[in-house]
Scaffold this active site. Structure first.
Site, PDB file in Angstrom:
ATOM      1  N   CYS A 150       5.876  21.409  16.319  1.00  0.00           N
ATOM      2  CA  CYS A 150       7.042  20.890  15.605  1.00  0.00           C
ATOM      3  C   CYS A 150       8.347  21.081  16.366  1.00  0.00           C
ATOM      4  O   CYS A 150       9.281  20.283  16.205  1.00  0.00           O
ATOM      5  CB  CYS A 150       7.140  21.540  14.226  1.00  0.00           C
ATOM      6  SG  CYS A 150       7.098  23.346  14.241  1.00  0.00           S
ATOM      7  N   HIS A 243      14.309  21.947  12.246  1.00  0.00           N
ATOM      8  CA  HIS A 243      14.479  22.740  13.459  1.00  0.00           C
ATOM      9  C   HIS A 243      15.655  22.183  14.262  1.00  0.00           C
ATOM     10  O   HIS A 243      15.655  21.015  14.672  1.00  0.00           O
ATOM     11  CB  HIS A 243      13.210  22.683  14.324  1.00  0.00           C
ATOM     12  CG  HIS A 243      12.057  23.446  13.765  1.00  0.00           C
ATOM     13  ND1 HIS A 243      12.152  24.257  12.669  1.00  0.00           N
ATOM     14  CD2 HIS A 243      10.757  23.539  14.189  1.00  0.00           C
ATOM     15  CE1 HIS A 243      10.967  24.810  12.423  1.00  0.00           C
ATOM     16  NE2 HIS A 243      10.119  24.390  13.329  1.00  0.00           N
TER      17      HIS A 243
END
Length: 345
Positions: A150, A243
């Site tokens: 990710c 993120h």
């Protein structure tokens, strides 16, 4: 006609995201759910302990969860999405592949294997050609495709835009990663509230290796990894999703922030249902992107960048993506869409 699909590891955090995205999907129909032996035999409603902000899909809630083994999946299922822990995926995915199932996997095992496509469809769809190599070498009737980590998937599209336009030589990245990336029980509240944790086990290595494979060239038989030197420092912070990453990219040719921004804006998307019309959104505001404001860009499948400035040998920029949508479940579904489009289902 819908493609019948199954979800391996359907009760976990990424598994629930897969269910959320697959239930309304125009091309896919959920036909099988598997989980650990402890959950097998229960209804999905009971086994999953649903934690997402949208209601559990009613047509899935009463489905009986099976064990994660080939005999529990109907023969007419054409595609499996795997969200298994890597240790479990490494042990059980080959059994499904030997039985002829096509698997789009979010599990980290096997991502850098020479004959396994590691793909972001907008970046390296041609790497899917490794499936033919994989089948020849392993004797599988099925096929295994992986999506990247990710945090890797957040920075690679803007890096791909820079590499195509100016050539990459050196990449440094420091991440600010949301707690959902560790799963529901991965980081305790006592650890993360009022804190930041400057270590995520194995994350730096994944970013440093996966990015070079993704940016490599496929010659019809193998992937020649990109030569750029990549170094990562990964940090967990107390945001729920999204993120955020600070990236320093050195380039072979001279580049200005304006030229870098244009390369990112113009980098093409791909004609798949889950891919946004514009893959990379470049913010002019110096304080964007931000997780709370920008993680749901394009239904969580967009890549946001900003903060572009000139450095001695290239540019620095910030990038952001939703880690469980673009970075996990959505990435696997996007690979499934690519498999369908390219005739592997």
């Amino acid at each position: 006609m819908s493609v019948r699909v199954g979800v391996l590891g359907a009760t976990g955090a990424v598994g629930q995201r897969l269910i959320q995205l697959l239930d309304p999907h125009r091309d896919f129909e959920i036909a099988a759910l598997t989980a650990s032996d402890a959950s097998a035999g229960e209804t999905y409603r009971t086994a999953a302990k649903w934690r997402l902000g949208t209601p559990i899909p009613e047509d899935v809630a009463e489905t009986t969860v099976g064990p994660t083994e080939p005999d529990a999946v109907p023969d007419d299922v054409d595609l499996l999405f795997s969200s298994l822990p890597s240790s479990v995926g490494e042990a059980v995915e080959p059994a499904f592949l030997e039985e002829g199932y096509v698997v789009s996997s979010n599990s980290s095992n096997g991502r850098t294997d020479e004959d396994v496509p590691l793909t972001i469809p907008e970046v390296n769809a041609d790497h899917l050609g490794l499936i033919e190599v994989q089948r020849d070498e392993r004797g599988w009737d099925g096929a295994l495709v992986k999506n990247p980590n990710c945090s890797t998937i957040t920075m690679v599209p803007p890096l791909a835009a820079l590499d195509e336009a100016f050539g990459l030589t050196d990449v440094r990245v420091s991440t600010l990663q949301a707690v959902s990336g560790a799963g529901y029980s991965g980081v305790s509240s006592m650890e993360i509230i009022d804190n930041a944790i400057p270590h995520i086990g194995g994350e730096e290595q994944k970013m440093e290796t996966e990015s070079r494979k993704l940016l490599g060239e496929f010659d019809g038989a193998a992937v020649d990894w990109n030569d750029a030197d990549v170094a990562a420092s990964c940090n967990r912070i107390p945001t729920l999703d999204g993120h955020l990453e600070n990236v320093w990219a050195d380039t072979a040719e001279d580049v200005t922030p304006e030229a870098a921004a244009e390369a990112m804006r113009e980098y093409p998307s791909i004609d798949l249902p889950s891919s946004p019309d514009q893959l990379i959104r470049v913010f002019e505001e110096p304080d964007r992107p931000q997780p709370r404001l920008d993680r749901n860009l394009d239904n969580g499948m967009g890549i946001a960048t900003g903060g572009l400035r000139e450095t001695a040998d290239g540019v620095q920029f910030n990038c952001l993506a939703h880690n469980t949508l673009r970075g996990a479940a959505g990435a696997s579904i996007l690979n499934g869409e690519l498999l369908l489009q390219e005739g592997y289902l």
